[in-house]
Design a protein around this motif. Structure first.
Motif: not given
Length: 118
Positions: A1-11, A41-46, A58-61
């Motif tokens: 299963x792939x892990x997503x590391x979401x990073x708030x880019x508007x902060x 781990x996939x680093x994804x902007x949100x 950040x959020x890990x899911x």
């Protein structure tokens, strides 16, 4: 299963935004992408994680795992964030033992969310 590391880019971390400047959240995202290389781990902007008062967030899911939200982060934390994400990827339910978490993950956790369906 792939892990997503979401990073708030508007902060903005409370900074006034001058024209042409890159927001702290976007700088954190860039630092994580640069340091990540090839990993599970996939680093994804949100656009927003709705934790604006907590600085860069950040959020890990991953499917079937607990999710975590961490705040008060900065570019300098990229190596620790990636180490914490790698530890999270190693545990099938996302429950990393306390002693195996980077210090920032022990001290700067904002929320832990159960897997969908639990």
């Amino acid at each position: 299963m792939g892990v997503s590391l979401h990073v708030c880019i508007t902060c903005r971390v409370g900074e006034l935004e001058a024209e042409g400047t890159v927001r702290p959240g976007a700088r954190l995202h860039a630092a994580l992408v640069a340091a990540a290389g090839t990993s599970d781990v996939a680093v994804k902007p949100v656009e927003c994680l709705s934790a604006c008062s907590q600085g860069c967030t950040i959020a890990l899911s991953a499917p079937g795992r607990w999710s975590y939200i961490y705040g008060r982060l900065a570019e300098r934390d990229a190596p620790d964030i990636l180490a914490g994400a790698a530890a999270y990827a190693r545990f099938p339910h996302g429950l990393v033992p306390w002693c195996e978490r980077p210090l920032i993950f022990r001290k700067q956790s904002l929320a832990r969310i159960p897997p969908i369906g639990d």
